[in-house]
Design a protein around this motif. Structure first.
Motif, PDB file in Angstrom:
ATOM      1  N   ARG A   6     -20.870 -18.458  -8.756  1.00  0.00           N
ATOM      2  CA  ARG A   6     -20.902 -17.416  -9.772  1.00  0.00           C
ATOM      3  C   ARG A   6     -22.339 -17.185 -10.184  1.00  0.00           C
ATOM      4  N   PHE A   7     -22.709 -15.925 -10.374  1.00  0.00           N
ATOM      5  CA  PHE A   7     -24.078 -15.581 -10.758  1.00  0.00           C
ATOM      6  C   PHE A   7     -24.112 -15.131 -12.215  1.00  0.00           C
ATOM      7  N   ARG A   8     -25.222 -15.369 -12.891  1.00  0.00           N
ATOM      8  CA  ARG A   8     -25.361 -14.997 -14.302  1.00  0.00           C
ATOM      9  C   ARG A   8     -25.984 -13.608 -14.418  1.00  0.00           C
ATOM     10  N   THR A   9     -25.824 -12.978 -15.573  1.00  0.00           N
ATOM     11  CA  THR A   9     -26.463 -11.686 -15.809  1.00  0.00           C
ATOM     12  C   THR A   9     -27.968 -11.895 -15.888  1.00  0.00           C
ATOM     13  N   VAL A  10     -28.738 -10.819 -15.635  1.00  0.00           N
ATOM     14  CA  VAL A  10     -30.195 -10.936 -15.600  1.00  0.00           C
ATOM     15  C   VAL A  10     -30.827 -10.035 -16.642  1.00  0.00           C
ATOM     16  N   SER A  11     -32.095 -10.322 -16.973  1.00  0.00           N
ATOM     17  CA  SER A  11     -32.841  -9.495 -17.917  1.00  0.00           C
ATOM     18  C   SER A  11     -33.233  -8.188 -17.250  1.00  0.00           C
ATOM     19  N   GLU A  43     -18.643  -6.008  -6.762  1.00  0.00           N
ATOM     20  CA  GLU A  43     -18.369  -7.266  -7.453  1.00  0.00           C
ATOM     21  C   GLU A  43     -19.658  -7.965  -7.866  1.00  0.00           C
ATOM     22  N   LEU A  44     -20.663  -7.920  -6.995  1.00  0.00           N
ATOM     23  CA  LEU A  44     -21.955  -8.528  -7.341  1.00  0.00           C
ATOM     24  C   LEU A  44     -22.577  -7.820  -8.546  1.00  0.00           C
ATOM     25  N   ALA A  45     -22.487  -6.502  -8.556  1.00  0.00           N
ATOM     26  CA  ALA A  45     -23.047  -5.734  -9.672  1.00  0.00           C
ATOM     27  C   ALA A  45     -22.390  -6.139 -10.988  1.00  0.00           C
ATOM     28  N   GLN A  46     -21.077  -6.386 -10.957  1.00  0.00           N
ATOM     29  CA  GLN A  46     -20.371  -6.813 -12.162  1.00  0.00           C
ATOM     30  C   GLN A  46     -20.814  -8.206 -12.596  1.00  0.00           C
ATOM     31  N   GLN A  47     -20.981  -9.112 -11.629  1.00  0.00           N
ATOM     32  CA  GLN A  47     -21.408 -10.472 -11.968  1.00  0.00           C
ATOM     33  C   GLN A  47     -22.801 -10.489 -12.583  1.00  0.00           C
ATOM     34  N   PHE A  48     -23.693  -9.724 -11.993  1.00  0.00           N
ATOM     35  CA  PHE A  48     -25.077  -9.709 -12.469  1.00  0.00           C
ATOM     36  C   PHE A  48     -25.270  -8.809 -13.694  1.00  0.00           C
ATOM     37  N   GLY A  49     -24.348  -7.898 -13.918  1.00  0.00           N
ATOM     38  CA  GLY A  49     -24.499  -6.967 -15.033  1.00  0.00           C
ATOM     39  C   GLY A  49     -25.548  -5.911 -14.760  1.00  0.00           C
ATOM     40  N   VAL A  50     -25.652  -5.487 -13.492  1.00  0.00           N
ATOM     41  CA  VAL A  50     -26.646  -4.480 -13.105  1.00  0.00           C
ATOM     42  C   VAL A  50     -25.938  -3.404 -12.277  1.00  0.00           C
ATOM     43  N   SER A  51     -26.711  -2.387 -11.894  1.00  0.00           N
ATOM     44  CA  SER A  51     -26.145  -1.317 -11.082  1.00  0.00           C
ATOM     45  C   SER A  51     -26.016  -1.751  -9.627  1.00  0.00           C
ATOM     46  N   ARG A  52     -25.180  -1.056  -8.884  1.00  0.00           N
ATOM     47  CA  ARG A  52     -25.034  -1.334  -7.460  1.00  0.00           C
ATOM     48  C   ARG A  52     -26.345  -1.055  -6.727  1.00  0.00           C
ATOM     49  N   ALA A  53     -27.106  -0.058  -7.212  1.00  0.00           N
ATOM     50  CA  ALA A  53     -28.395   0.257  -6.580  1.00  0.00           C
ATOM     51  C   ALA A  53     -29.349  -0.935  -6.700  1.00  0.00           C
ATOM     52  N   THR A  54     -29.318  -1.612  -7.843  1.00  0.00           N
ATOM     53  CA  THR A  54     -30.177  -2.789  -8.036  1.00  0.00           C
ATOM     54  C   THR A  54     -29.759  -3.915  -7.102  1.00  0.00           C
ATOM     55  N   VAL A  55     -28.455  -4.127  -6.980  1.00  0.00           N
ATOM     56  CA  VAL A  55     -27.950  -5.151  -6.063  1.00  0.00           C
ATOM     57  C   VAL A  55     -28.366  -4.817  -4.637  1.00  0.00           C
ATOM     58  N   ARG A  56     -28.236  -3.557  -4.270  1.00  0.00           N
ATOM     59  CA  ARG A  56     -28.580  -3.128  -2.915  1.00  0.00           C
ATOM     60  C   ARG A  56     -30.055  -3.400  -2.620  1.00  0.00           C
TER      61      ARG A  56
END
Length: 235
Positions: A6-11, A43-56
């Protein structure tokens, strides 16, 4: 199979870098094993609390580093194999050597230092299987129908086998990287001479190196190695 961590949200500062750092840590500490798929981008975007573009962007960053791989445009990313990371390491070192215009004598000196250190260990307590690989490489070099390209590959395989016979994985890894940095110089050396004439001489020098290792004579092997590389490359 290990469970995906599980990953935490980021600043919000350097967001994609923070995402990439967490995934990189999971790969390097083996929480994500080689070949294991990441969750989908959504799902990664939800875990990190960021946009899908950021995950990409984070995934592309790690893919460029050789830590992630994809089997297709729509397939989830997966942790790359160690070999993929080694390939990127080799490419990076080769590019740096060319950009910095590292001279051939400097590269030869690096190989001499690297291989001498390895042969000292190989002569004292060799890994027998790798000495067998070195013998097989010599036999391949002695084939009269071997091409210059195959000759290069077998030449490197021989030297890599002697280094691997030391049992030191760090030395073997650096040897793999250095071989690509010196490849262009080897190709130039082969073009400048008669391949038919040079092939049997190099094979015989390799046999002499192997004999020195088998006899446990590291000092003799180091002397032969320096002469072998210096004469072949004309340094």
């Amino acid at each position: 199979m290990t469970s995906v961590p599980r990953f935490r949200t980021v600043s919000r500062s350097a967001i994609y870098v923070d995402v990439a750092d967490q995934i990189r840590d999971a790969i390097l500490n083996r929480s994500l094993s080689s070949g294991e798929r990441l969750p989908p981008e959504r799902e990664l975007a939800q875990q990190f609390g960021v946009s899908r573009a950021t995950v990409r962007e984070a995934l592309r960053h790690l893919q460029a580093q050789g830590l992630l791989a994809s089997r297709g445009r729509t397939s989830p990313m997966q942790a790359a194999s160690p070999d993929a990371a080694v390939d990127r390491f080799c490419e990076a070192l080769t590019h740096v050597v060319q950009l910095r215009s590292v001279s051939l004598p400097d590269l030869i000196e690096l190989r001499v230092a690297l291989e001498t250190a390895a042969m000292t260990r190989s002569a004292a307590a060799p890994v027998a299987a790798h000495l067998d690989e070195a013998r097989a490489a010599i036999e391949e070099m002695e084939r009269e129908d071997i091409s210059p390209t195959d000759f290069y590959d077998v030449d490197i395989a021989f030297h890599a086998a002697l280094v691997a016979a030391s049992g030191n994985q760090a030395l073997s890894l650096v040897m793999v990287a250095v071989k690509d940095s010196i490849r262009l110089h080897l190709e130039e050396a082969l073009r400048a001479r008669s391949f038919a004439a040079i092939r049997p001489r190099v094979a015989e020098e390799h046999r002499a190196l192997l004999r020195a290792i088998e006899r446990g004579n590291a000092k003799s092997a180091a002397t032969l190695l320096r002469a072998h590389l210096s004469e072949f490359y004309g340094t």
